[in-house]
Design an enzyme around this catalytic site. Structure first.
Site, PDB file in Angstrom:
ATOM      1  N   HIS A 151      33.754  39.363  33.198  1.00 58.01           N
ATOM      2  CA  HIS A 151      34.386  40.617  32.776  1.00 58.01           C
ATOM      3  C   HIS A 151      33.426  41.473  31.949  1.00 58.01           C
ATOM      4  O   HIS A 151      33.507  42.701  31.968  1.00 58.01           O
ATOM      5  CB  HIS A 151      35.635  40.333  31.938  1.00 58.01           C
ATOM      6  CG  HIS A 151      36.832  39.921  32.729  1.00 58.01           C
ATOM      7  ND1 HIS A 151      37.736  40.833  33.248  1.00 58.01           N
ATOM      8  CD2 HIS A 151      37.297  38.704  33.079  1.00 58.01           C
ATOM      9  CE1 HIS A 151      38.707  40.186  33.875  1.00 58.01           C
ATOM     10  NE2 HIS A 151      38.463  38.896  33.793  1.00 58.01           N
ATOM     11  N   ASP A 158      41.398  41.689  36.103  1.00 62.93           N
ATOM     12  CA  ASP A 158      42.579  40.858  36.318  1.00 62.93           C
ATOM     13  C   ASP A 158      43.712  41.795  36.680  1.00 62.93           C
ATOM     14  O   ASP A 158      43.972  42.767  35.952  1.00 62.93           O
ATOM     15  CB  ASP A 158      42.944  40.087  35.050  1.00 62.93           C
ATOM     16  CG  ASP A 158      41.862  39.100  34.631  1.00 62.93           C
ATOM     17  OD1 ASP A 158      41.075  38.673  35.496  1.00 62.93           O
ATOM     18  OD2 ASP A 158      41.820  38.751  33.433  1.00 62.93           O
ATOM     19  N   GLU A 240      42.078  31.445  39.861  1.00 63.02           N
ATOM     20  CA  GLU A 240      42.961  32.423  39.217  1.00 63.02           C
ATOM     21  C   GLU A 240      43.369  33.478  40.239  1.00 63.02           C
ATOM     22  O   GLU A 240      42.535  34.297  40.648  1.00 63.02           O
ATOM     23  CB  GLU A 240      42.243  33.090  38.031  1.00 63.02           C
ATOM     24  CG  GLU A 240      41.851  32.113  36.931  1.00 63.02           C
ATOM     25  CD  GLU A 240      41.093  32.781  35.792  1.00 63.02           C
ATOM     26  OE1 GLU A 240      40.722  33.969  35.918  1.00 63.02           O
ATOM     27  OE2 GLU A 240      40.856  32.102  34.774  1.00 63.02           O
ATOM     28  N   HIS A 243      42.247  37.237  39.404  1.00 65.44           N
ATOM     29  CA  HIS A 243      40.878  37.532  38.985  1.00 65.44           C
ATOM     30  C   HIS A 243      40.011  37.925  40.191  1.00 65.44           C
ATOM     31  O   HIS A 243      39.822  37.135  41.116  1.00 65.44           O
ATOM     32  CB  HIS A 243      40.309  36.278  38.303  1.00 65.44           C
ATOM     33  CG  HIS A 243      38.899  36.380  37.835  1.00 65.44           C
ATOM     34  ND1 HIS A 243      38.558  36.257  36.500  1.00 65.44           N
ATOM     35  CD2 HIS A 243      37.728  36.568  38.495  1.00 65.44           C
ATOM     36  CE1 HIS A 243      37.236  36.353  36.370  1.00 65.44           C
ATOM     37  NE2 HIS A 243      36.713  36.540  37.575  1.00 65.44           N
TER      38      HIS A 243
END
Length: 269
Positions: A151, A158, A240, A243
């Protein structure tokens, strides 16, 4: 004036000068923050229709407090990532959905906050919702927390999907009873997104995008998000469902630390 008094006056003058320099230096450090490169943008300047619920600006996250570096509830991304997300939004709008981002660019100081929290084994205030089945001693070993985050490079986000018309999501009230993030949608904390099988930031293997236990409409919802984004150059993190990273990244090896704030972008435009 005696020699002693002159020496004392000289010493006082030197100390005063040193204090002035120290104070000026401290003030400069306090007011000078790093800025974003020119190719970072606020997502809303590229696509104002994408919903934003920046969780780390709020206490509703696994730490239980606003995270360092989040000065505003704002999604910042590299321009190519933002423009690709705009294309994804256009495809979803035609199907009656909208994207909603939970997090975008994340400063290194925020990641450092996560690391400090993870090392504080006594602080388990949000365990019942975000990591009910994970021992906090395993957060690093199981890769839920790391010293660096993609990130911070500016092309990772996300996000989820919301059915239109989007209903409001009530704010989290600190101290309210917590429900496991993998509980049925009607029981866990309310989110106006479609049912993805778990809530956002759920530290559990059920969050793995293609976990075989996630079936039916929940799996279809995950695949709608995954297939839409992957068709435009995004890569999903298999662990995830929320993500994604836009490739190729503008800054594949740089971890930025400017705050999440419109001020970080002012000198870039």
């Amino acid at each position: 004036m005696t020699r002693l008094s002159m020496a004392v006056r000289s010493l006082v003058t030197v100390l005063a000068a040193l204090l002035a320099v120290t104070a000026a230096s401290a003030t400069a450090r306090a007011t000078t923050e790093p800025k974003a490169p020119a190719d970072f943008v606020a997502l809303r300047s590229v696509d104002p229709t994408i919903l934003q619920e920046i969780r780390y600006f709020t206490p509703h996250n696994f730490v239980g407090e606003r995270i360092d570096g989040y000065q505003q509830p704002l999604c910042i991304l590299t321009r190519p990532a933002a423009e690709a997300l705009h294309q994804a939004q256009q495809r979803l709008l035609r199907q009656g959905y909208t994207l909603k981002v939970y997090d975008c660019y994340r400063p290194q100081r925020s990641v450092d906050h996560f690391v400090r929290w993870a090392k504080d084994l006594e602080d388990q205030a949000m365990k019942a919702e975000f990591y009910p089945n994970v021992d906090k001693t395993r957060l690093f070993e199981d890769s839920y927390i790391a010293e660096k985050s993609g990130h911070s490079r500016g092309s990772t986000m996300d996000l989820t999907i919301v059915k239109l018309p989007a209903l409001p999501t009530r704010p989290y009230i600190p101290g309210e009873p917590l429900v496991p993030c993998f509980a049925p949608q009607g029981e866990r904390f309310p989110d106006n997104s479609v049912d993805m099988g778990t809530g956002y930031d759920c530290f559990d293997t059920l969050s793995h995008t293609l976990d075989p236990r996630i079936q039916g409409q929940q799996r279809a919802n995950r695949l709608l998000l995954k297939n839409t984004l992957e068709g435009l150059g995004f890569v999903n993190l298999a662990e995830e469902w929320w993500h994604f990273t836009y490739k190729p990244e503008l800054y594949p090896d740089t971890y930025f630390d400017f705050p999440v704030s419109t001020k970080s972008l002012i000198q870039s435009h």
